[in-house]
Design an enzyme around this catalytic site. Structure first.
Site, PDB file in Angstrom:
ATOM      1  N   HIS A   1      -2.876 -27.504  37.267  1.00 16.28           N
ATOM      2  CA  HIS A   1      -2.636 -28.805  37.882  1.00 16.28           C
ATOM      3  C   HIS A   1      -1.464 -28.668  38.830  1.00 16.28           C
ATOM      4  O   HIS A   1      -0.502 -27.935  38.537  1.00 16.28           O
ATOM      5  CB  HIS A   1      -2.307 -29.877  36.842  1.00 16.28           C
TER       6      HIS A   1
ATOM      7  N   CYS B   1     -10.852 -22.324  33.486  1.00 13.55           N
ATOM      8  CA  CYS B   1     -11.861 -22.776  32.514  1.00 13.55           C
ATOM      9  C   CYS B   1     -12.633 -21.617  31.894  1.00 13.55           C
ATOM     10  O   CYS B   1     -13.725 -21.802  31.360  1.00 13.55           O
ATOM     11  CB  CYS B   1     -12.815 -23.784  33.150  1.00 13.55           C
TER      12      CYS B   1
ATOM     13  N   ALA C   1     -12.531 -30.485  37.347  1.00 10.29           N
ATOM     14  CA  ALA C   1     -12.525 -30.033  35.946  1.00 10.29           C
ATOM     15  C   ALA C   1     -12.470 -31.242  35.025  1.00 10.29           C
ATOM     16  O   ALA C   1     -11.919 -32.284  35.379  1.00 10.29           O
ATOM     17  CB  ALA C   1     -11.331 -29.114  35.686  1.00 10.29           C
ATOM     18  N   ILE C   2     -13.026 -31.072  33.838  1.00 13.84           N
ATOM     19  CA  ILE C   2     -13.006 -32.116  32.817  1.00 13.84           C
ATOM     20  C   ILE C   2     -12.477 -31.518  31.520  1.00 13.84           C
ATOM     21  O   ILE C   2     -12.916 -30.447  31.101  1.00 13.84           O
ATOM     22  CB  ILE C   2     -14.413 -32.707  32.587  1.00 13.84           C
ATOM     23  N   GLY C   3     -11.534 -32.204  30.933  1.00 13.78           N
ATOM     24  CA  GLY C   3     -11.014 -31.811  29.626  1.00 13.78           C
ATOM     25  C   GLY C   3     -10.631 -33.076  28.876  1.00 13.78           C
ATOM     26  O   GLY C   3      -9.813 -33.855  29.378  1.00 13.78           O
TER      27      GLY C   3
ATOM     28  N   GLY D   1      -8.737 -36.194  30.733  1.00 11.22           N
ATOM     29  CA  GLY D   1      -9.749 -36.727  31.646  1.00 11.22           C
ATOM     30  C   GLY D   1     -10.243 -35.714  32.643  1.00 11.22           C
ATOM     31  O   GLY D   1     -10.814 -34.696  32.263  1.00 11.22           O
TER      32      GLY D   1
END
Length: 197
Positions: free
Chosen positions: A56, A151, A120-122, A133
Protein backbone atom coordinates in the site's frame (compact mmCIF):
# COMPACT_ATOMS: atom_id res chain seq x y z
CA UNK A 1 -10.85 -0.05 12.52
CA UNK A 2 -11.06 -2.75 15.20
CA UNK A 3 -12.73 -0.37 17.65
CA UNK A 4 -15.22 0.79 15.04
CA UNK A 5 -16.05 -2.81 14.08
CA UNK A 6 -16.80 -3.61 17.72
CA UNK A 7 -18.99 -0.51 18.01
CA UNK A 8 -20.88 -1.44 14.82
CA UNK A 9 -21.43 -4.96 16.14
CA UNK A 10 -22.73 -3.58 19.43
CA UNK A 11 -25.08 -1.18 17.64
CA UNK A 12 -23.17 1.90 18.84
CA UNK A 13 -21.81 3.13 15.51
CA UNK A 14 -22.90 3.38 11.89
CA UNK A 15 -21.39 1.31 9.12
CA UNK A 16 -18.73 3.12 7.08
CA UNK A 17 -16.51 3.01 4.04
CA UNK A 18 -13.23 4.72 4.75
CA UNK A 19 -11.17 5.90 1.73
CA UNK A 20 -7.50 6.64 2.27
CA UNK A 21 -3.92 6.45 1.01
CA UNK A 22 -1.20 4.86 3.10
CA UNK A 23 2.46 5.82 3.25
CA UNK A 24 4.61 3.08 1.62
CA UNK A 25 4.22 -0.18 3.55
CA UNK A 26 3.69 -3.90 3.16
CA UNK A 27 0.96 -5.84 4.91
CA UNK A 28 0.96 -9.55 5.61
CA UNK A 29 -2.32 -11.41 5.54
CA UNK A 30 -3.08 -14.58 7.47
CA UNK A 31 -1.77 -16.77 4.59
CA UNK A 32 1.49 -14.81 4.10
CA UNK A 33 4.59 -16.90 3.48
CA UNK A 34 8.03 -15.64 4.51
CA UNK A 35 9.44 -16.46 1.08
CA UNK A 36 7.08 -13.88 -0.49
CA UNK A 37 8.80 -11.03 1.37
CA UNK A 38 11.75 -10.47 -0.97
CA UNK A 39 13.01 -7.05 0.18
CA UNK A 40 11.39 -5.46 3.27
CA UNK A 41 12.32 -1.95 2.12
CA UNK A 42 9.18 -0.55 3.78
CA UNK A 43 7.62 -1.27 7.18
CA UNK A 44 5.81 -4.62 7.31
CA UNK A 45 2.58 -4.99 9.28
CA UNK A 46 0.69 -8.14 10.27
CA UNK A 47 -2.82 -7.16 9.22
CA UNK A 48 -5.07 -10.03 10.28
CA UNK A 49 -6.90 -9.90 6.94
CA UNK A 50 -7.08 -12.82 4.56
CA UNK A 51 -4.53 -13.28 1.82
CA UNK A 52 -0.76 -12.95 1.56
CA UNK A 53 1.54 -9.94 1.17
CA UNK A 54 0.46 -6.74 -0.51
CA UNK A 55 1.80 -3.22 -0.90
CA UNK A 56 0.00 0.00 0.00
CA UNK A 57 1.27 3.49 -0.73
CA UNK A 58 0.73 6.88 -2.32
CA UNK A 59 -1.22 6.76 -5.56
CA UNK A 60 -3.25 3.76 -4.44
CA UNK A 61 -6.82 4.10 -3.20
CA UNK A 62 -7.55 1.90 -0.20
CA UNK A 63 -11.20 1.43 0.78
CA UNK A 64 -11.75 -0.03 4.24
CA UNK A 65 -15.29 -1.35 4.24
CA UNK A 66 -17.07 -1.80 7.56
CA UNK A 67 -20.51 -3.31 7.09
CA UNK A 68 -22.69 -5.40 9.38
CA UNK A 69 -23.17 -8.68 7.53
CA UNK A 70 -25.23 -9.89 10.48
CA UNK A 71 -27.92 -7.56 9.13
CA UNK A 72 -27.14 -8.42 5.51
CA UNK A 73 -27.42 -12.19 5.21
CA UNK A 74 -24.13 -13.48 6.72
CA UNK A 75 -22.77 -14.61 3.36
CA UNK A 76 -19.01 -14.00 3.14
CA UNK A 77 -18.72 -15.29 -0.43
CA UNK A 78 -21.52 -12.95 -1.58
CA UNK A 79 -19.75 -10.08 0.20
CA UNK A 80 -16.43 -10.69 -1.61
CA UNK A 81 -18.28 -11.09 -4.91
CA UNK A 82 -20.06 -7.77 -4.29
CA UNK A 83 -16.75 -6.04 -3.46
CA UNK A 84 -15.30 -7.27 -6.74
CA UNK A 85 -18.38 -6.11 -8.67
CA UNK A 86 -18.20 -2.67 -7.01
CA UNK A 87 -14.61 -2.10 -8.13
CA UNK A 88 -15.24 -3.55 -11.61
CA UNK A 89 -18.20 -1.19 -12.04
CA UNK A 90 -16.19 1.86 -10.89
CA UNK A 91 -13.27 1.02 -13.20
CA UNK A 92 -15.69 0.46 -16.07
CA UNK A 93 -17.07 3.97 -15.56
CA UNK A 94 -13.51 5.22 -16.05
CA UNK A 95 -13.13 3.27 -19.29
CA UNK A 96 -11.14 0.34 -17.90
CA UNK A 97 -12.49 -3.13 -18.65
CA UNK A 98 -11.71 -5.34 -15.67
CA UNK A 99 -12.92 -8.67 -14.35
CA UNK A 100 -12.78 -11.31 -11.65
CA UNK A 101 -10.93 -14.55 -12.41
CA UNK A 102 -11.98 -17.94 -11.04
CA UNK A 103 -9.48 -19.21 -8.49
CA UNK A 104 -7.82 -15.80 -7.96
CA UNK A 105 -9.17 -13.10 -5.68
CA UNK A 106 -8.82 -9.56 -6.92
CA UNK A 107 -9.53 -7.39 -9.93
CA UNK A 108 -7.82 -8.16 -13.22
CA UNK A 109 -7.39 -6.31 -16.52
CA UNK A 110 -5.28 -6.50 -19.66
CA UNK A 111 -2.08 -4.46 -19.76
CA UNK A 112 -0.46 -4.44 -23.20
CA UNK A 113 -1.48 -8.03 -23.90
CA UNK A 114 -0.73 -9.42 -20.43
CA UNK A 115 -3.22 -10.18 -17.69
CA UNK A 116 -2.41 -7.93 -14.74
CA UNK A 117 -3.84 -7.17 -11.32
CA UNK A 118 -5.18 -3.65 -10.82
CA UNK A 119 -7.04 -4.21 -7.53
CA UNK A 120 -6.50 -6.38 -4.48
CA UNK A 121 -9.04 -7.65 -1.97
CA UNK A 122 -8.31 -8.71 1.58
CA UNK A 123 -11.04 -9.00 4.17
CA UNK A 124 -11.67 -10.09 7.69
CA UNK A 125 -15.00 -10.66 9.39
CA UNK A 126 -15.35 -10.23 13.15
CA UNK A 127 -18.72 -10.79 14.80
CA UNK A 128 -20.19 -10.47 11.30
CA UNK A 129 -18.73 -6.98 10.81
CA UNK A 130 -16.34 -6.56 7.88
CA UNK A 131 -12.83 -5.17 8.20
CA UNK A 132 -10.16 -4.25 5.62
CA UNK A 133 -11.41 -4.24 2.03
CA UNK A 134 -9.94 -3.30 -1.35
CA UNK A 135 -7.01 -1.44 -2.85
CA UNK A 136 -7.03 0.00 -6.37
CA UNK A 137 -3.90 1.15 -8.17
CA UNK A 138 -4.40 4.64 -9.55
CA UNK A 139 -0.82 5.88 -9.98
CA UNK A 140 1.44 4.23 -7.38
CA UNK A 141 5.13 3.55 -7.96
CA UNK A 142 4.73 0.02 -9.31
CA UNK A 143 8.39 -0.66 -8.51
CA UNK A 144 7.40 -0.70 -4.84
CA UNK A 145 5.62 -4.01 -5.43
CA UNK A 146 9.05 -5.50 -6.20
CA UNK A 147 9.80 -6.08 -2.53
CA UNK A 148 7.12 -8.77 -2.32
CA UNK A 149 5.40 -11.44 -4.37
CA UNK A 150 2.07 -9.59 -4.58
CA UNK A 151 -0.69 -11.81 -3.22
CA UNK A 152 1.63 -14.80 -3.75
CA UNK A 153 1.15 -14.64 -7.54
CA UNK A 154 4.63 -14.29 -9.02
CA UNK A 155 3.47 -15.13 -12.54
CA UNK A 156 1.22 -12.05 -12.90
CA UNK A 157 2.27 -8.39 -13.04
CA UNK A 158 0.61 -5.53 -11.21
CA UNK A 159 -0.71 -2.53 -13.13
CA UNK A 160 -2.43 0.81 -12.50
CA UNK A 161 -4.66 3.31 -14.24
CA UNK A 162 -1.57 5.40 -15.00
CA UNK A 163 0.34 2.42 -16.43
CA UNK A 164 -2.64 1.74 -18.70
CA UNK A 165 -2.47 5.32 -19.98
CA UNK A 166 -5.75 6.21 -18.27
CA UNK A 167 -5.67 9.84 -17.01
CA UNK A 168 -8.29 9.33 -14.28
CA UNK A 169 -6.98 10.42 -10.91
CA UNK A 170 -7.99 9.71 -7.35
CA UNK A 171 -10.96 12.12 -7.37
CA UNK A 172 -12.40 10.50 -10.50
CA UNK A 173 -12.03 7.02 -8.98
CA UNK A 174 -13.66 8.17 -5.74
CA UNK A 175 -16.60 9.60 -7.70
CA UNK A 176 -16.95 6.36 -9.67
CA UNK A 177 -16.88 4.32 -6.44
CA UNK A 178 -19.54 6.61 -4.93
CA UNK A 179 -21.74 6.27 -8.02
CA UNK A 180 -21.44 2.46 -7.90
CA UNK A 181 -22.04 2.31 -4.14
CA UNK A 182 -25.85 1.94 -4.19
CA UNK A 183 -25.58 -1.16 -6.39
CA UNK A 184 -22.90 -2.62 -4.09
CA UNK A 185 -25.02 -2.05 -0.98
CA UNK A 186 -28.17 -3.36 -2.70
CA UNK A 187 -26.35 -6.59 -3.60
CA UNK A 188 -25.84 -7.22 0.13
CA UNK A 189 -29.33 -6.30 1.26
CA UNK A 190 -30.43 -3.27 3.26
CA UNK A 191 -30.40 -2.75 6.97
CA UNK A 192 -32.52 -0.52 9.14
CA UNK A 193 -30.14 2.43 9.60
CA UNK A 194 -28.07 4.36 7.09
CA UNK A 195 -24.48 4.07 6.00
CA UNK A 196 -22.27 6.87 7.30
CA UNK A 197 -20.86 8.99 4.46
Amino acid sequence: MEARAAAISDGNAAERIWLLEHPPLYTAGTSAEASDLIDPRFPVFESGRGGRYTYHGPGQRVAYVQLDLGMRGRDVRAYVHALEAWVISALGALGVASRRVDGRVGIWTDDHGAEAKIGAIGVRIRRWVTLHGVSINVAPDLGHFGGIVPCGLAEFPVTSLAALGNPAGMAALDAALANALPEFIAALGHRRDSLER
